[in-house]
Write a protein that holds these residues in place. Sequence first.
Motif, PDB file in Angstrom:
ATOM      1  N   VAL A 536       0.771  -1.332  -0.648  1.00 28.64           N
ATOM      2  CA  VAL A 536      -0.144   0.203   0.324  1.00 28.64           C
ATOM      3  C   VAL A 536       1.035   1.146  -0.089  1.00 28.64           C
ATOM      4  O   VAL A 536       1.428   1.565   0.757  1.00 28.64           O
ATOM      5  N   VAL A 537       0.555   2.046  -1.179  1.00 27.97           N
ATOM      6  CA  VAL A 537       1.672   4.073  -0.982  1.00 27.97           C
ATOM      7  C   VAL A 537       0.355   4.406  -0.350  1.00 27.97           C
ATOM      8  O   VAL A 537      -0.930   4.508  -0.767  1.00 27.97           O
ATOM      9  N   SER A 540      -2.507   6.665  -1.623  1.00 27.20           N
ATOM     10  CA  SER A 540      -3.575   5.513  -2.521  1.00 27.20           C
ATOM     11  C   SER A 540      -4.937   5.609  -2.088  1.00 27.20           C
ATOM     12  O   SER A 540      -5.132   6.013  -0.901  1.00 27.20           O
ATOM     13  N   ASP A 543      -4.667   3.323   1.398  1.00 27.90           N
ATOM     14  CA  ASP A 543      -4.788   3.485   2.389  1.00 27.90           C
ATOM     15  C   ASP A 543      -5.309   4.371   3.013  1.00 27.90           C
ATOM     16  O   ASP A 543      -6.542   5.492   2.377  1.00 27.90           O
ATOM     17  N   ASP A 602      -6.756   0.743  -5.581  1.00 33.70           N
ATOM     18  CA  ASP A 602      -6.059   1.521  -5.189  1.00 33.70           C
ATOM     19  C   ASP A 602      -5.324   2.328  -5.759  1.00 33.70           C
ATOM     20  O   ASP A 602      -5.313   3.446  -5.087  1.00 33.70           O
ATOM     21  N   ALA A 603      -5.567   2.591  -7.312  1.00 32.38           N
ATOM     22  CA  ALA A 603      -5.382   4.268  -7.587  1.00 32.38           C
ATOM     23  C   ALA A 603      -6.637   4.082  -9.402  1.00 32.38           C
ATOM     24  O   ALA A 603      -6.403   2.843  -9.992  1.00 32.38           O
ATOM     25  N   ALA A 609      -0.750   7.646 -12.382  1.00 34.79           N
ATOM     26  CA  ALA A 609       0.574   7.614 -11.565  1.00 34.79           C
ATOM     27  C   ALA A 609       2.618   7.075 -12.136  1.00 34.79           C
ATOM     28  O   ALA A 609       3.087   7.493 -11.692  1.00 34.79           O
ATOM     29  N   ARG A 617       2.237   3.631  -8.747  1.00 37.35           N
ATOM     30  CA  ARG A 617       1.827   3.363  -7.122  1.00 37.35           C
ATOM     31  C   ARG A 617       2.439   2.671  -6.385  1.00 37.35           C
ATOM     32  O   ARG A 617       2.778   2.341  -5.471  1.00 37.35           O
ATOM     33  N   THR A 618       1.437   1.750  -6.787  1.00 35.70           N
ATOM     34  CA  THR A 618       1.733   0.034  -6.090  1.00 35.70           C
ATOM     35  C   THR A 618       2.872  -0.758  -6.801  1.00 35.70           C
ATOM     36  O   THR A 618       3.219  -1.621  -7.639  1.00 35.70           O
TER      37      THR A 618
END
Length: 621
Positions: A536-537, A540, A543, A602-603, A609, A617-618
């Motif tokens: 997990v970024v 994101s 999160d 997640d995005a 990204a 991002r992930t």
Amino acid sequence: MSPEQRRSGHVLVCGIGGVGLRTIEQLHAAGVTVVAVADAGDADPVAERLLHDWGVPTVLGRPREALVEAGIAGAAAVVCVPGADLAAIRLALLARQLRPDVRLVAQMSNPAVGGALAEVIGERSVLDVASLAAPSVVEACLGARPHRVRLAGREFVAAQLVADRDSTLRELYGPLAPLAVAGQADGTVPEICPGRDHRVRAGDRVTLIGTPEQFAEYAGDSPVEGAKDPVRHTAGARGAGAARAAEMEAIGGRPGLIALARSLVAEADRPLRGALVALLLLFVVSVVVLRLGYRKPGGGPMSLLDAAYFTVETIGTVGYGDFSFADQAPWLRIFAIALMFFGVVLAAIWFALLTELLVSRRIGRSFGQRRAGSMKGHVVVVGLGEVGVRVVEGLHAAGRRVVVVERDEANRYLSRARELGVSVVAGDATNATLLNAVNLPSAAAVAVLTSNDMANIETGLAVRSLLGPRWADVPVVLRVFDRELAEVIGDAFGFESVRSTAALAAPWFVGVALGLRILGTFYVGRIPFVIGKITVVAGSGLDGLAMGELSARTRVVAISRAAAGGTGEVEHPPRSGTRFGAGDDAYLVGPYEELLAVLRRDALDPTAAWVGTGQPRTQPG
């Protein structure tokens, strides 16, 4: 390609056949912008129509120019799955040269070349389709075996159990995470990732995942115990060896020599048998004539042993000087001339035919067929291609006896099969006579793995017919490329295990491209499940998200917490109110499409990204 598309952070998929087409399909379904790249000579009307229907642009041309035109300068990832290893090497190296920072994944079946390529583009970026797909076929052949995987440094097992009473999953299995529940009837569509308060009836098949200790505590005498006990596993292998030894004793203690002799007799054609009969007849006549007509220097007759010895000596043109026709009667010398002439000719013919038989591939085919015909409880593998040989290796490692049926007698994997001591029978597996010759009615499992869908379907139907009443009890794995066709075939003809190697391998390529690390795949009924890991970024879509807000068809098995407070604690099983945090490693299980939905969460734009950085991002674990 427009400038906007070049800056979109899209994914390039090089290759529109097999795995390439399935990869494009899954990326497109995940909402990712995809551009297909193919050589002009690889145009496929069917694939092109599908790409047109999906709205996926296609760039045809030489590799370098096509990559540039497809917008590699702004691509987030490049997937190289052209089908041929040489083309994959070329595309991967060109892509790395044009964009050193792009995420790259390539298909490679040659292990030596794959290892060298991995040093250039990354260890986890070189994948072998056959190695990815074979374990699923092996598991299907061996029956409902537990699937093992390590998550966050711990061992987990996914296994299917049968409910022994009517109750809820929580009451029956405690903390074990339910993945699917199917009714008693074959072909029942399972309910995916039900809650622990879901009620089941006695006889329902429940697939769960958890640690071996949890299975031992809550599932009692489950299949996990036997699977994780190395002593019992070894005993199983020894049992297979003992069965082979007993089989050898049953045919005389020296199976190799006896089988060879039987093969020689079976393969001896009419000219060989005729030459041998004529040679033996000449030998008998000569022994009788010499015994009655030959006179030694002292005037005495020859003994039978001397007559036989002199006959062989004469036919073999050896002549040691101990016997001679020089002082014999004229009629006997004339007979000697005929004996030497016809003896040499017949011996030469017979030895020539015998040599041809020994060096012919027929002896290898007959030898394998005779061994196969005496087997019981073996696994029949039809087709010895890249997937077939991996399946044979997996079955052999599990201690199972295997018989291979392969049409091509020049197949390059035949030597590998014979190194493993596997019986190989050459011929057309759609022929019921050949299937009977390998004792298919007594087989424990059958895997039909040729590269021809129609041949596989025809063979599968022949297998169903030969198995008769055992059809429902014998696992039959059918390889069919098209996923939709696989479902139709399974429903129409009752095949429970229809596998597409492309569909099995594609998630691994998509996973690397999108940043989801695939840890394993297995089937629940006809539904492929994937075990994956994402990190997990911060900021994101995951999160701060609670477990209960994810798709109901996705199961979070464990979370390895970021070391914010000191230790990287592993939470298993996570509660529904648990929230993801930045830096956490999340281990998820579910149908592949559902895991891609988590990536979309997640995005919101899975590729946005990546623009300008070449990194998602992930990140993969």
